[in-house]
Scaffold this motif. Structure first.
Motif, short mmCIF file in Angstrom:
data_model
loop_
_atom_site.label_atom_id
_atom_site.label_comp_id
_atom_site.label_asym_id
_atom_site.label_seq_id
_atom_site.Cartn_x
_atom_site.Cartn_y
_atom_site.Cartn_z
N VAL A 244 0.87 -1.18 0.00
CA VAL A 244 0.00 0.00 0.00
C VAL A 244 0.91 1.22 0.00
CG1 VAL A 244 -1.77 1.29 1.24
CG2 VAL A 244 -1.83 -1.21 1.25
N ASP A 245 0.89 1.96 -1.10
CA ASP A 245 1.80 3.09 -1.31
C ASP A 245 1.11 4.39 -0.91
OD1 ASP A 245 3.44 5.13 -2.29
OD2 ASP A 245 4.09 3.94 -4.01
N ALA A 246 1.58 5.01 0.18
CA ALA A 246 0.97 6.23 0.69
C ALA A 246 1.09 7.38 -0.30
CB ALA A 246 1.60 6.63 2.02
N ASP A 247 2.14 7.40 -1.12
CA ASP A 247 2.29 8.47 -2.12
C ASP A 247 1.17 8.40 -3.15
OD1 ASP A 247 4.49 9.71 -1.03
OD2 ASP A 247 5.94 8.57 -2.19
N LEU A 248 0.83 7.19 -3.58
CA LEU A 248 -0.27 7.03 -4.54
C LEU A 248 -1.60 7.39 -3.89
CD1 LEU A 248 0.72 3.67 -6.31
CD2 LEU A 248 1.13 6.02 -7.07
N ILE B 71 -5.82 4.49 3.41
CA ILE B 71 -4.89 3.40 3.69
C ILE B 71 -5.61 2.28 4.42
CG2 ILE B 71 -2.90 2.75 5.13
CD1 ILE B 71 -1.64 5.44 4.42
N PHE B 72 -6.47 2.63 5.38
CA PHE B 72 -7.23 1.62 6.12
C PHE B 72 -8.06 0.76 5.17
CE2 PHE B 72 -11.36 0.44 7.94
CZ PHE B 72 -10.96 -0.38 8.97
N TRP B 73 -8.76 1.40 4.22
CA TRP B 73 -9.60 0.64 3.30
C TRP B 73 -8.79 -0.19 2.32
CZ3 TRP B 73 -14.08 -0.54 4.79
CH2 TRP B 73 -14.84 0.34 5.56
N GLU B 74 -7.61 0.29 1.94
CA GLU B 74 -6.74 -0.51 1.08
C GLU B 74 -6.28 -1.77 1.82
OE1 GLU B 74 -5.90 -0.16 -2.15
OE2 GLU B 74 -7.34 1.49 -2.20
N VAL B 75 -5.95 -1.61 3.10
CA VAL B 75 -5.55 -2.76 3.91
C VAL B 75 -6.72 -3.74 4.05
CG1 VAL B 75 -4.87 -3.50 6.25
CG2 VAL B 75 -3.74 -1.54 5.17
#
Length: 231
Positions: free
Chosen positions: A29-33, A95-99
């Motif tokens: 999970v890329d925070a920059d994206l 980020i939470f939803w990507e995880v």
């Protein structure tokens, strides 16, 4: 489930390590994206940033000019902190939803690639923490070459972030990226083996399969209790 924190500094080579994880099939999970997505035209993040910094940061198509905004916040710590405060809720939520999506797919190991891992206090939710470190002078030279900027500007950008030497003291794993790509890959292989080792019982309980078996066990327990009560 094991959530691994990956961080570094500007021009430290963190993206190289992130891409190595991807190439070995470990989800990242890329925070920059994520940060780019939360400021797309019309989003809540976009509205907050435009309201705070004005229309001068917009391109002709209405999207935020990231280069222009970057120049503003890197030269002013107060504005940089303001931008981080405005976007932090949107980035954390995304980020939470990507995880969660990866968890639902059954991923047991997830890499969170977050440049501001410590600043955003997200190091509390990750273990182990990997810091991609590079010696200060190499970092300056690489940033100058990458962005085509003078030394003073490069140092200002680097100094706007928490020092890599400090992050290094907080790391569980350090990858020294000061040398060649081959040397980095050798270190990465050892890190990959460590990160993808079998899950602990606690980590397994938090995985999709672990939760499934906990629910099944609880259901069986309830049925057994109900059956005994009938007797």
């Amino acid at each position: 489930m094991r959530i691994v924190g990956l961080t570094g500094g500007i021009a430290s080579g963190k993206s190289t390590v992130s891409n190595l994880f991807k190439s070995h099939g470990v989800p990242v999970v890329d925070a920059d994206l994520v940060a780019r997505d939360v400021v797309r035209k019309g989003t809540g993040g976009w509205k907050k940033v435009v309201a705070a910094f004005g229309n001068d940061i917009l391109l002709e198509n209405g999207e935020i000019d990231r280069a222009s905004l970057g120049q503003i916040v890197f030269s002013d710590s107060t504005k940089r902190q303001l931008l981080n405060r405005l976007l932090a809720p949107y980035i954390s939520s995304s980020i939470f939803w990507e995880v969660m999506k990866l968890w639902l797919k059954g991923s047991k190991v997830i890499i969170l690639d977050i440049p501001l891992l410590f600043e955003a206090k997200m190091d509390r939710w990750t273990a182990p923490i990997i810091v991609v470190w590079v010696d200060p002078e190499t970092q300056v030279q690489r940033l100058m070459a990458r962005d085509g900027i003078p030394e003073e500007q490069a140092r200002n950008k680097i100094n706007a972030q928490i020092a890599l030497d400090w992050k290094k003291t907080k790391a569980d794993i350090v990858i020294n990226n000061s040398g060649t790509i081959e040397e980095t890959k050798l270190q990465f292989q050892e890190v990959l083996n460590q990160v993808t080792r079998p899950l602990t019982w606690k980590e397994l309980a938090l995985s999709r399969e672990g939760v499934f078996w906990i629910l099944i066990s609880a259901l069986i327990g309830i049925l057994v209790v109900q059956k005994n009560l009938k007797w």
